[in-house]
Write an enzyme that holds these catalytic residues in place. Structure first.
Site, PDB file in Angstrom:
ATOM      1  N   SER A   1       1.735   3.090   5.093  1.00 27.87           N
ATOM      2  CA  SER A   1       2.679   3.756   5.998  1.00 27.87           C
ATOM      3  C   SER A   1       3.371   2.811   6.976  1.00 27.87           C
ATOM      4  CB  SER A   1       1.985   4.884   6.770  1.00 27.87           C
ATOM      5  OG  SER A   1       1.460   5.843   5.872  1.00 27.87           O
TER       6      SER A   1
ATOM      7  N   ALA B   1       0.817  -1.209   0.000  1.00 31.93           N
ATOM      8  CA  ALA B   1       0.000   0.000   0.000  1.00 31.93           C
ATOM      9  C   ALA B   1       0.858   1.269   0.000  1.00 31.93           C
ATOM     10  CB  ALA B   1      -0.943  -0.012   1.200  1.00 31.93           C
ATOM     11  N   HIS B   2       0.183   2.411  -0.040  1.00 32.93           N
ATOM     12  CA  HIS B   2       0.865   3.706  -0.152  1.00 32.93           C
ATOM     13  C   HIS B   2       1.740   3.996   1.074  1.00 32.93           C
ATOM     14  CE1 HIS B   2      -2.910   4.420   1.993  1.00 32.93           C
ATOM     15  NE2 HIS B   2      -2.311   5.440   2.590  1.00 32.93           N
ATOM     16  N   ASN B   3       2.893   4.595   0.795  1.00 29.79           N
ATOM     17  CA  ASN B   3       3.845   5.063   1.819  1.00 29.79           C
ATOM     18  C   ASN B   3       4.555   3.937   2.559  1.00 29.79           C
ATOM     19  OD1 ASN B   3       2.885   7.611   1.135  1.00 29.79           O
ATOM     20  ND2 ASN B   3       1.557   7.762   2.921  1.00 29.79           N
ATOM     21  N   VAL B   4       4.344   2.712   2.163  1.00 26.12           N
ATOM     22  CA  VAL B   4       5.052   1.599   2.802  1.00 26.12           C
ATOM     23  C   VAL B   4       6.533   1.671   2.423  1.00 26.12           C
ATOM     24  CG1 VAL B   4       5.365  -0.915   2.761  1.00 26.12           C
ATOM     25  CG2 VAL B   4       3.074   0.063   2.974  1.00 26.12           C
TER      26      VAL B   4
END
Length: 253
Positions: free
Chosen positions: A165, A145-148
């Site tokens: 995240s 997912a985003h920002n991982v």
């Protein structure tokens, strides 16, 4: 305006958009789409049907299997009225509560010697980049997912999902179908057994199992205790019957 290095092998129906750069000895199979301002290193192999979105950066010796999506928008939404989602639990009718989409303006950054399995999806960051560091290997059907941020030399098996995240350390191994909640930290050199559900931070060098995740020894002890429950229930019922019989005899006297 795009630049392609020496000895390329580019298949049919490939789209390479403006201002992108591909290194030497890049092999791009049929129906691949590479967005704007993408940088791909040398000696990379990108198999058919892969989609690489704008501003993605990929290192050398990258291997990408069929139908991977790199740089899709993150699953980011916010209640329109600024209320918490939990507030819906106290309302009779939530049908009028809408979600507002949060745009993803970050990108994806991938290091050297990374391999991504077929049909995996890596979301772009909301503001900062989603990062996969050098040496990490992803199996089929993995969702990042985003920002991982995933560290160096991690091994992530099929159907793993890592929510937004979360920070994954170096040398982490995740078995199939591991699920990790958002905004967590997974310590270096940790191992997550298949189907582990992680909802709290994991310290370095821990072997975690189960859902909710716990250390391997504790998980095995808990499972063994659960297996003993039917026999314990029989013994409790027998003891209860014995007490009832004794009480009945005492009352008769």
């Amino acid at each position: 305006s795009s630049k392609i290095g020496l000895n390329p092998n580019i298949g049919s129906f490939v789209i390479i958009k403006e201002n992108s750069e591909l290194g030497n000895n890049v092999d791009v199979e049929n129906f691949v789409e590479i967005g704007k301002n993408v940088i791909i290193g040398s000696n990379c192999f990108i198999k058919s049907g892969t989609k690489i979105s704008d501003n993605t950066k990929i290192g050398d010796r990258f291997i990408c299997h069929q139908n991977v999506v790199i740089g899709s928008d993150g699953f980011s939404f916010h209640p329109q009225n600024e209320e918490s989602i939990l507030d819906r639990l106290t309302k009779d009718d939530s049908s009028t509560q809408k979600f507002v989409r949060v745009a993803s303006i970050g990108a994806v950054e991938i290091g050297d010697d990374v391999e991504i399995g077929a049909n995996s999806c890596i979301d772009r960051g909301t503001i900062k980049n989603t990062i996969i560091k050098s040496g990490t290997k992803l199996d089929n059907l993995v969702h990042i997912a985003h920002n991982v941020e995933i560290g160096y030399n991690c091994l992530i098996c099929g159907q793993v999902g890592i929510a937004g995240s979360t920070l994954v350390g170096d040398n982490v191994v995740m078995g199939g179908q591991v699920g990790i909640a958002d905004n967590l930290k997974i310590g270096n050199n940790s191992i997550l057994a298949g189907k582990t559900g992680v909802s709290a931070n994991v310290l370095p060098r821990k072997f975690m199992m189960g859902n909710p995740a716990m250390e391997m020894k504790k998980n095995i002890a808990s499972y063994m205790a659960i297996r003993r429950l039917p026999k314990l229930k029989i013994k409790i019922n027998q003891l209860s019957k014995l007490i009832d019989d004794i009480s009945s005899k005492i009352n008769k006297k």
